[in-house]
Write a protein that holds these residues in place. Sequence first.
Motif, PDB file in Angstrom:
ATOM      1  N   ALA A 168       0.887  -1.223   0.128  1.00 30.60           N
ATOM      2  CA  ALA A 168       0.092   0.147  -0.241  1.00 30.60           C
ATOM      3  C   ALA A 168       0.860   1.232  -0.091  1.00 30.60           C
ATOM      4  CB  ALA A 168      -0.981  -0.028   1.131  1.00 30.60           C
ATOM      5  N   ALA A 169       0.352   2.324  -0.659  1.00 27.63           N
ATOM      6  CA  ALA A 169       0.975   3.543  -0.410  1.00 27.63           C
ATOM      7  C   ALA A 169       0.558   4.233   0.815  1.00 27.63           C
ATOM      8  CB  ALA A 169       0.474   4.499  -1.828  1.00 27.63           C
ATOM      9  N   ALA A 170       1.506   4.724   1.435  1.00 31.89           N
ATOM     10  CA  ALA A 170       1.349   5.206   2.740  1.00 31.89           C
ATOM     11  C   ALA A 170       1.586   6.916   2.808  1.00 31.89           C
ATOM     12  CB  ALA A 170       2.200   4.772   3.789  1.00 31.89           C
ATOM     13  N   PHE A 171       0.560   7.335   3.228  1.00 27.64           N
ATOM     14  CA  PHE A 171       0.671   9.021   3.220  1.00 27.64           C
ATOM     15  C   PHE A 171       0.466   9.268   4.864  1.00 27.64           C
ATOM     16  CE2 PHE A 171      -1.652   7.785  -0.712  1.00 27.64           C
ATOM     17  CZ  PHE A 171      -0.642   8.343  -1.551  1.00 27.64           C
ATOM     18  N   ILE A 172       1.524   9.898   5.226  1.00 30.58           N
ATOM     19  CA  ILE A 172       1.889   9.996   6.565  1.00 30.58           C
ATOM     20  C   ILE A 172       1.285  11.577   7.169  1.00 30.58           C
ATOM     21  CG2 ILE A 172       3.748  10.511   8.464  1.00 30.58           C
ATOM     22  CD1 ILE A 172       5.302   8.402   6.406  1.00 30.58           C
ATOM     23  N   VAL A 173       0.676  11.489   7.831  1.00 30.54           N
ATOM     24  CA  VAL A 173      -0.151  12.685   8.404  1.00 30.54           C
ATOM     25  C   VAL A 173       0.572  13.442   9.528  1.00 30.54           C
ATOM     26  CG1 VAL A 173      -2.364  13.921   9.103  1.00 30.54           C
ATOM     27  CG2 VAL A 173      -2.476  11.906   7.589  1.00 30.54           C
ATOM     28  N   ARG A 174       1.014  14.602   9.246  1.00 31.44           N
ATOM     29  CA  ARG A 174       1.705  15.266  10.336  1.00 31.44           C
ATOM     30  C   ARG A 174       1.299  16.606  10.957  1.00 31.44           C
ATOM     31  NH1 ARG A 174       6.981  13.106  11.005  1.00 31.44           N
ATOM     32  NH2 ARG A 174       7.535  11.886   9.563  1.00 31.44           N
ATOM     33  N   HIS A 175       1.382  17.033  12.136  1.00 35.94           N
ATOM     34  CA  HIS A 175       1.067  18.102  12.879  1.00 35.94           C
ATOM     35  C   HIS A 175       1.752  19.390  12.244  1.00 35.94           C
ATOM     36  CE1 HIS A 175       0.217  21.179  15.873  1.00 35.94           C
ATOM     37  NE2 HIS A 175      -0.718  20.276  16.335  1.00 35.94           N
ATOM     38  N   PRO A 176       0.524  20.403  11.872  1.00 29.26           N
ATOM     39  CA  PRO A 176       1.368  21.512  10.994  1.00 29.26           C
ATOM     40  C   PRO A 176       2.467  22.217  11.865  1.00 29.26           C
ATOM     41  CG  PRO A 176      -1.185  21.480  11.221  1.00 29.26           C
ATOM     42  CD  PRO A 176      -0.811  20.515  12.014  1.00 29.26           C
ATOM     43  N   GLN A 177       2.288  22.375  13.056  1.00 31.97           N
ATOM     44  CA  GLN A 177       3.314  23.133  13.900  1.00 31.97           C
ATOM     45  C   GLN A 177       4.512  22.261  14.274  1.00 31.97           C
ATOM     46  OE1 GLN A 177      -0.141  24.030  14.740  1.00 31.97           O
ATOM     47  NE2 GLN A 177       0.345  25.477  13.191  1.00 31.97           N
ATOM     48  N   THR A 178       4.222  21.152  14.982  1.00 29.54           N
ATOM     49  CA  THR A 178       5.088  20.282  15.663  1.00 29.54           C
ATOM     50  C   THR A 178       5.848  19.292  14.629  1.00 29.54           C
ATOM     51  OG1 THR A 178       3.488  18.499  16.552  1.00 29.54           O
ATOM     52  CG2 THR A 178       4.142  20.623  17.904  1.00 29.54           C
ATOM     53  N   ASN A 179       5.218  18.878  13.610  1.00 28.13           N
ATOM     54  CA  ASN A 179       5.689  17.960  12.651  1.00 28.13           C
ATOM     55  C   ASN A 179       5.541  16.483  13.247  1.00 28.13           C
ATOM     56  OD1 ASN A 179       6.375  17.739   9.981  1.00 28.13           O
ATOM     57  ND2 ASN A 179       8.512  16.952  10.479  1.00 28.13           N
ATOM     58  N   ALA A 180       4.801  16.452  14.427  1.00 27.46           N
ATOM     59  CA  ALA A 180       4.446  15.119  15.066  1.00 27.46           C
ATOM     60  C   ALA A 180       3.543  14.240  14.141  1.00 27.46           C
ATOM     61  CB  ALA A 180       3.913  15.250  16.388  1.00 27.46           C
ATOM     62  N   VAL A 181       3.957  12.851  14.225  1.00 24.69           N
ATOM     63  CA  VAL A 181       2.917  11.991  13.330  1.00 24.69           C
ATOM     64  C   VAL A 181       1.590  11.718  14.009  1.00 24.69           C
ATOM     65  CG1 VAL A 181       2.682   9.593  12.482  1.00 24.69           C
ATOM     66  CG2 VAL A 181       5.017  10.588  12.250  1.00 24.69           C
ATOM     67  N   LEU A 182       0.638  12.036  13.189  1.00 28.14           N
ATOM     68  CA  LEU A 182      -0.562  11.912  13.838  1.00 28.14           C
ATOM     69  C   LEU A 182      -1.487  10.829  13.174  1.00 28.14           C
ATOM     70  CD1 LEU A 182      -2.025  15.696  13.468  1.00 28.14           C
ATOM     71  CD2 LEU A 182      -0.879  14.712  15.628  1.00 28.14           C
ATOM     72  N   ALA A 183      -1.098  10.381  11.987  1.00 24.70           N
ATOM     73  CA  ALA A 183      -2.002   9.347  11.337  1.00 24.70           C
ATOM     74  C   ALA A 183      -1.164   8.785  10.184  1.00 24.70           C
ATOM     75  CB  ALA A 183      -3.315   9.521  11.072  1.00 24.70           C
ATOM     76  N   VAL A 184      -1.405   7.708   9.602  1.00 24.49           N
ATOM     77  CA  VAL A 184      -1.046   7.173   8.389  1.00 24.49           C
ATOM     78  C   VAL A 184      -2.194   6.628   7.717  1.00 24.49           C
ATOM     79  CG1 VAL A 184       0.809   5.241   7.460  1.00 24.49           C
ATOM     80  CG2 VAL A 184       1.132   6.492   9.554  1.00 24.49           C
ATOM     81  N   ASP A 185      -2.260   7.287   6.538  1.00 22.58           N
ATOM     82  CA  ASP A 185      -3.408   6.733   5.613  1.00 22.58           C
ATOM     83  C   ASP A 185      -2.689   5.732   4.437  1.00 22.58           C
ATOM     84  OD1 ASP A 185      -5.234   8.420   6.774  1.00 22.58           O
ATOM     85  OD2 ASP A 185      -5.007   9.916   5.168  1.00 22.58           O
ATOM     86  N   LEU A 186      -3.315   4.557   4.214  1.00 23.61           N
ATOM     87  CA  LEU A 186      -3.059   3.332   3.486  1.00 23.61           C
ATOM     88  C   LEU A 186      -3.877   3.364   2.226  1.00 23.61           C
ATOM     89  CD1 LEU A 186      -2.136   0.880   6.123  1.00 23.61           C
ATOM     90  CD2 LEU A 186      -0.438   2.422   5.067  1.00 23.61           C
ATOM     91  N   ARG A 187      -3.308   3.338   1.210  1.00 26.87           N
ATOM     92  CA  ARG A 187      -4.336   3.043  -0.191  1.00 26.87           C
ATOM     93  C   ARG A 187      -3.603   1.873  -0.898  1.00 26.87           C
ATOM     94  NH1 ARG A 187      -7.074   6.840  -3.402  1.00 26.87           N
ATOM     95  NH2 ARG A 187      -7.733   5.978  -5.423  1.00 26.87           N
ATOM     96  N   TYR A 188      -4.519   0.715  -0.751  1.00 26.43           N
ATOM     97  CA  TYR A 188      -3.870  -0.505  -1.103  1.00 26.43           C
ATOM     98  C   TYR A 188      -3.931  -0.680  -2.584  1.00 26.43           C
ATOM     99  CZ  TYR A 188      -4.229  -1.910   3.818  1.00 26.43           C
ATOM    100  OH  TYR A 188      -4.191  -1.936   5.198  1.00 26.43           O
ATOM    101  N   LEU A 189      -2.773  -1.226  -3.138  1.00 26.05           N
ATOM    102  CA  LEU A 189      -2.494  -1.404  -4.337  1.00 26.05           C
ATOM    103  C   LEU A 189      -3.378  -2.665  -4.989  1.00 26.05           C
ATOM    104  CD1 LEU A 189      -0.008   0.211  -3.766  1.00 26.05           C
ATOM    105  CD2 LEU A 189       1.466  -1.178  -5.197  1.00 26.05           C
ATOM    106  N   ASN A 190      -3.563  -3.447  -4.296  1.00 28.37           N
ATOM    107  CA  ASN A 190      -4.493  -4.633  -4.429  1.00 28.37           C
ATOM    108  C   ASN A 190      -5.699  -4.816  -3.462  1.00 28.37           C
ATOM    109  OD1 ASN A 190      -5.629  -6.956  -5.458  1.00 28.37           O
ATOM    110  ND2 ASN A 190      -3.940  -8.201  -5.482  1.00 28.37           N
ATOM    111  N   PRO A 191      -6.679  -4.060  -3.686  1.00 23.87           N
ATOM    112  CA  PRO A 191      -7.548  -4.162  -2.344  1.00 23.87           C
ATOM    113  C   PRO A 191      -8.183  -5.411  -2.151  1.00 23.87           C
ATOM    114  CG  PRO A 191      -8.060  -2.348  -3.975  1.00 23.87           C
ATOM    115  CD  PRO A 191      -7.215  -3.177  -4.526  1.00 23.87           C
ATOM    116  N   GLU A 192      -8.293  -6.349  -3.346  1.00 20.69           N
ATOM    117  CA  GLU A 192      -8.895  -7.608  -3.177  1.00 20.69           C
ATOM    118  C   GLU A 192      -8.247  -8.474  -1.818  1.00 20.69           C
ATOM    119  OE1 GLU A 192      -8.245  -6.368  -5.869  1.00 20.69           O
ATOM    120  OE2 GLU A 192     -10.290  -5.910  -6.404  1.00 20.69           O
ATOM    121  N   LEU A 193      -6.823  -8.270  -1.823  1.00 27.28           N
ATOM    122  CA  LEU A 193      -6.007  -9.015  -0.727  1.00 27.28           C
ATOM    123  C   LEU A 193      -6.632  -8.647   0.869  1.00 27.28           C
ATOM    124  CD1 LEU A 193      -2.484  -8.475  -2.143  1.00 27.28           C
ATOM    125  CD2 LEU A 193      -3.953 -10.615  -2.083  1.00 27.28           C
ATOM    126  N   ASN A 194      -7.053  -7.332   0.956  1.00 26.31           N
ATOM    127  CA  ASN A 194      -7.690  -6.690   2.060  1.00 26.31           C
ATOM    128  C   ASN A 194      -9.095  -6.829   2.171  1.00 26.31           C
ATOM    129  OD1 ASN A 194      -7.051  -5.683   4.627  1.00 26.31           O
ATOM    130  ND2 ASN A 194      -7.664  -3.519   3.739  1.00 26.31           N
TER     131      ASN A 194
END
Length: 920
Positions: A168-194
């Motif tokens: 899956a492609a991973a899009f890492i969500v960060r805080h605008p000021q502190t740059n801390a990781v808040l979340a990770v969004d995953l977009r699966y290349l092959n959704p059928e596996l999931n």
Amino acid sequence: MASIDELKKRIDMHDLAERLGLKRGKGGNANYHSPFHEDKSPSIGIKDGYFRDYSNDGAPHAKGSCVDMVMYFRQMSDVADAMRWLHQEYGIPLDKKDAPAEVPREKSRAEYIADKCIAEAPQVREYLNGRGISDQVIDAAIKAKTLGFNSYTSKKIAEGEVGHGGPAAAFIVRHPQTNAVLAVDLRYLNPELNGGVKTQSQGDKDGVLWCSDWRRFKNAKRVWIVESSINALSIETADPHAVALVLRGLGNVDLVDWAFLRGKFVIICLDNDKPFEPPHKQAGHRPGPEAAWRLYERLTAQNIGAMLVDQADWRDEDEELINDVNDYLQAIGPEKLRAALEKFEPWLIPGLSGEAGTFGKKRVYLPAHDFAQYWKFRVRPDFTNYIGKMEEKDGEDGETIKTPIVSDLAGFRVASLSRVSVASSTSTMTGDPDNQPTVYFAVSVQTPRHGPVLQRRVMQDEQLHNIDGWKKFGPVWIPSAFSRMINILERTADLGARQAANFVGLAWRDGELIVNEGPDCYFTEPDKQCPYHNLTFPGGTTREARQVIQAFQTTYKQNAALIPLVWALGGHLKVLLGFWPHMMIQADKGMGKSTLIKRMERAIGFTMFSGQSLQTEFRLLTSISHTSHPVGWEELSARRQDVIDKAVGLLQENYQYTVTRRGTDMTEYLLSAPVLLAGEDVPVKSLLGKIVRTELTNKKGPMMPDDLPRFPVKNWLQWLTRLSKVQVMERYRDIRQMCLNASRASGQDDGALRMASNYAALYLAWEYLCEFAGLDPLQGDFDADMLEEMNRHIGETSADREPWVWIMETALSEIAAGRFSYPYAWEGQGDNAKALLVRTSHIMDHISTAPALREKWNGLPVKSDRVFKKQMMNAGVIDGDCERTIHTRRVSNLQIISLEKLRQFGLYATPSTTKSYEHD
């Protein structure tokens, strides 16, 4: 006891859920079942240190931290009890006199996943290249650590089932000021596996946006908003200088605080969805465009200029509808996508096409006579055109060609015209149901001179069609056509219609606590009605809050500088307590009073008004209206006596709150702001029961650092919205009893009891500030220093609190100067005199009629002989009545006023050396 922040760092929420006996659903990332009712699907979610009961969202503590979780599931009403339970359950020591060193925090699940995805980031390139994303954009996002690749697959969940995972492609969500990781969004290349699930998110979702690089966002003048991260990367592929934000779900339109976009021009480009087909329950609705309309309304309400991308011609070579930005990039190419993103909707009402035959639900209904004229009005971001007529010409093939003749209509764009219901002052201050709302019309306009910042005017019915009022925004070249345009815009009054509160600070709206800033208010005369009508509170982190508190605590000894800071920040508790005292800062010359006030102005964004700006009652009134954010009055004692009297009268009223109306149009003013009084001699005798103080003389310490950050006032106020009035009042009563027990005054001294109540409110603010900033309330001996200041204040003002003392002080001075013309006498002679014989009514008559005492009389809170005499009798200084012959005249009903008892109140008489009466 550890702070809430420390408990959040040390306690795993999933472990706490098990200890609370919650049953988990199936799957490794499943939610929990509610113990309060039967639910077929788990309704309690836990993400990144917070829980939420989706089945009972409106209940108190149904979402929040580990403390809220304990209070909710163990049915506790007190925060301290919940924290104590956590200490016992996890074996955390309760003793915490000294602030401990920072405990290294374990990484959250989202941070752990982000680290893995960043390490495998190069593998995402092939997938994104296949979606048309350029290498330059991919490299920039990988460098900013907002893009990665996830190859995890579950060993417990079989392939093809939900939760199995896969590449899956991973899009890492960060805080605008502190740059801390808040979340990770995953977009699966092959959704059928999931199990057919295409996207999945780990971490925070609500109210959190994705950006490929927040550092670039800070310098951006224009910002695009899209639905998915791939769409954002597509925009940056078409224009490498562009910056795009990702909603991560249409629900975030209503959950994000969009105030951070003020000053930027926003371009909305959500998915170009087709309408749902019957028998779908939302048949005819288009999720993407309708979310864009809501987003436009929310941005406009915060004075943020925005436009919608015109997607009417988004079709591929087969004339099929193109759904989103990435589809356009793949079908048409980056160059044409760039041009398409710069083409904005030209229609007067964003989202409502002027062409017949458009499909889907319309944003607003226009009757036929309005729709027939609607298409003639065309807009650009800050300009309006009008098509007055169509010019007809014969074409080469004999057909008639119609060409519109475009004229300039106005030098600005009307972004919205919305109906606003403003809550009454009583509802705003107490949270009671509103029985007297006021309806206005808010007009937002974009002009060239103000760029993307919308200019707002609040109008009443009769002002809407006053062209002279509109000309204050800019030129109007065709008044008749402009009036027709406004008539059409009246149909949109329901779009963006909202409830509002005209109050800057912590306020009640619809029975809920909210943080209201200047741009959130709808004043008819903003520059007159509120000193903070354009204020936005500074934000930041709790670390910066600790820095500011500690700097103010050390710059003067005995917390002399911290006391006014706590008072200023605690002023927003007025809507929960119902009152807030004023503050007096006194210091000798050269003690740094002015420097301290300037540092407070910088730290929390409050305003200190000079004495020159307080010369009239109206200026005094406008400086304290419609806010709980403190204001300051400099050197009030240097003003004329009539100005001082009026100022003291206003301070008496806004100890709680008072509503007044001024002018021919009866403009409303809500007197509510706590006032800081600074000077060497602050004239506050009649305010002693409504004021707290601090003394700076001989307490200087080290200077505060020049790079001291601003206190995060907005975060502090948002934290306060979690409190309930019942909870605050219970805690206040406990603290008030503590202050009364520590007070030097007897229980019979009502004035001293009120003073102790004021200092109790101050200490309540200190405890809440410590809880917010993660500090120990006992550190720095704030409690001891505040109680010492309270007792010193009570002791030094024991006489000044009684109005009869001020009256007798004036009367004794008049007698000593020989200006008292009414009969009086001394019981005894010279140093042996024991009492003054005089009628209290004569004293009041003399002060009220003497021309030289006119200003003093006007400033007295007591003007009745009956009340004056009653106060003296209660104080025990009158030893009865008598009758004497004074200068051959018999005078009855003389009060015998003991000189010895007067001296106990700091009053000293000057008896004559000769008798002034004859015995019977």
